[in-house]
Design a protein around this motif. Sequence first.
Motif, mmCIF file in Angstrom:
data_model
loop_
_atom_site.group_PDB
_atom_site.id
_atom_site.type_symbol
_atom_site.label_atom_id
_atom_site.label_comp_id
_atom_site.label_asym_id
_atom_site.label_seq_id
_atom_site.Cartn_x
_atom_site.Cartn_y
_atom_site.Cartn_z
ATOM 1 N N ALA A 91 21.790 -1.703 -28.456
ATOM 2 C CA ALA A 91 21.200 -2.141 -29.632
ATOM 3 C C ALA A 91 22.179 -3.570 -29.981
ATOM 4 O O ALA A 91 21.540 -4.449 -30.339
ATOM 5 N N VAL A 92 23.501 -3.404 -29.729
ATOM 6 C CA VAL A 92 24.257 -4.335 -30.481
ATOM 7 C C VAL A 92 23.993 -5.507 -29.246
ATOM 8 O O VAL A 92 23.937 -6.779 -29.508
ATOM 9 N N PHE A 93 23.789 -5.267 -27.901
ATOM 10 C CA PHE A 93 23.668 -6.311 -26.971
ATOM 11 C C PHE A 93 22.330 -7.105 -27.178
ATOM 12 O O PHE A 93 22.269 -8.457 -27.041
ATOM 13 N N LEU A 94 21.352 -6.294 -27.456
ATOM 14 C CA LEU A 94 19.767 -6.972 -27.566
ATOM 15 C C LEU A 94 19.624 -7.333 -29.153
ATOM 16 O O LEU A 94 18.439 -8.002 -29.284
ATOM 17 N N GLU A 95 20.553 -7.314 -29.817
ATOM 18 C CA GLU A 95 20.539 -7.685 -31.316
ATOM 19 C C GLU A 95 19.380 -6.761 -32.137
ATOM 20 O O GLU A 95 18.596 -7.584 -32.751
ATOM 21 N N MET A 96 19.393 -5.530 -32.134
ATOM 22 C CA MET A 96 18.065 -4.847 -32.580
ATOM 23 C C MET A 96 18.711 -4.590 -33.946
ATOM 24 O O MET A 96 19.079 -3.286 -34.156
#
Length: 566
Positions: A91-96
Amino acid sequence: MNELCDLKVHINGHHTLLLHQSVMCAFSGRLRTMVTQEKKKRKTSRAESLSVKLADFPGGGEGFELVARFCYNNGRVPLCPSNLPLLHCAAVFLEMTEEVCTCNLLTQAEAFVDGLYYWTWADVLAAVKSCEPFAAAADASGLLERLISALFSKITANPETPVAAGAVGTPNRSSSSCSSSPDTLGFGRSSSTKTPESMKPCFAREWWFDDMTSLCPQTIEKAMRVLGCYGIENKNLILTRFLLHYLRAATRRPALCREGGGGLAGLADTAVHGVALVGGTAFSCRGLFWVLRIVSAVGLSKECRHKLERLMGLMLDQATLDDLLVSGDDGGVYDVNLVMRLVRVFVGSEEEADLPSQRMRKVGRLVDKYLGEISPDHGLRVSKFLAVAESLPDSARECYDGVYRALDIYLESHPTLTIEERTTLCRCLNYEKLTLEACKDLAKNRRIPPGIAVQALASQQSKLQIRPAAAAAKGTGGGRPDPSQTPRKIIVSGSRARSVDLDAMDEKELLKLNLQKMQNRVVELERACKEMRGQMSKMAKGGRPSSSFGAAACHQTGGRGLPRLC
């Protein structure tokens, strides 16, 4: 499927997923940005198939598939301690985030993390373990540190058993506690400031030690840093003991040693810093040798090795022979260099005290036993044997019989030594500190050079010459002597008449006889060498040796044609 899906996602160069732009971009701000940029490159706003690449995605294709399920399930996914780290990092990586969609994946993951202090010990441990494949991402997001803090909070909440049911393994209920630094997270709850005697060999462990050995070295290193106990900052005895337990378990797992690499060496240094801080108050001499074996197996810096060896050397008088028999790594059976370094530390500390002590003589007896044990080693050089024998001052030995026995074993195990090497070896003997029995054995020992035997006998003879005068001086004084206690004496004529004790005379005469025998033996050997040189000269000219010498030669050498000198 290709007609329906308009987004091709390549994950870490190994996996490719066909998805819908509208579904994925509704939750991921990063994918939305990448799709927009890709459309600008093509200069079109139409809905057409696009391809994007994601590198270093946490969890790889499996992790991205889990995120895709969340998106296609309208923002719902079952969360549990084992999949939380992966979903949180993804979620952090994909900016969710909430800016992209309300109640997005990162928000749900954060809410789940907020309740981790209510998880069981097994849940927290499983979550920490699941972070290891993408530790860098978990560390960067701060999740790994939060999980480690929760892990040790479980330990400090009840230092004897796991907090909640379902913990991994069977808890080892130990009533012993260790003194520790109160400023370390939760480790100031010791019930005693004195380490129990049973812990000194360093074998006791807490219930959580075995569970934590399932974690990789990098995770343990991160845990020590979170607790402020990494490197020279390690001032906690409990964590020091855990690190030693962990390193010991690592040596039994070759794969872990290969993967751990420098991580294990760093943990070994941290453990040694902790051991050096408490020193002999918490570790016996045997415990320190145990520590050395463990940390040496995984690697250790020179600075930490010097620190540990100095601590061991100061306690060398408490060591046993079994402690000193450390395996060697330079071609020999035993690590002789280590023992010499420890002796050097001990002797230096005793010389600073400038007082002869029983401790020094105890180490002297220990070194003599060690010499006897390592003497049969065919890889032990003459110089190394001498270095060990001469590593102690003369005052450390009241008697040199132990050195002589070790020397005799060495000569027997190394029959090819030259007479020069055998003579050099004997320089470690103090003939005046040999007992009469040892000196007699030396005089008859064919492995000892004749010249050395003569010196030893002469030393004993000069020592006995003092005894009659000392005995006479002790017997003089007022009062009439008791006839039953009066020694038998005779008057010896010469330049000056003198009274000599018959018992002492017996020993002196025996020594004179042995000395005369040794001198005669030297003369015989010289004569035999001279005759052999003459015979060899005749053989070189083509002549045959005389029948009498040849028969004698065959008799002495078993038919090989040359006489055996000694």
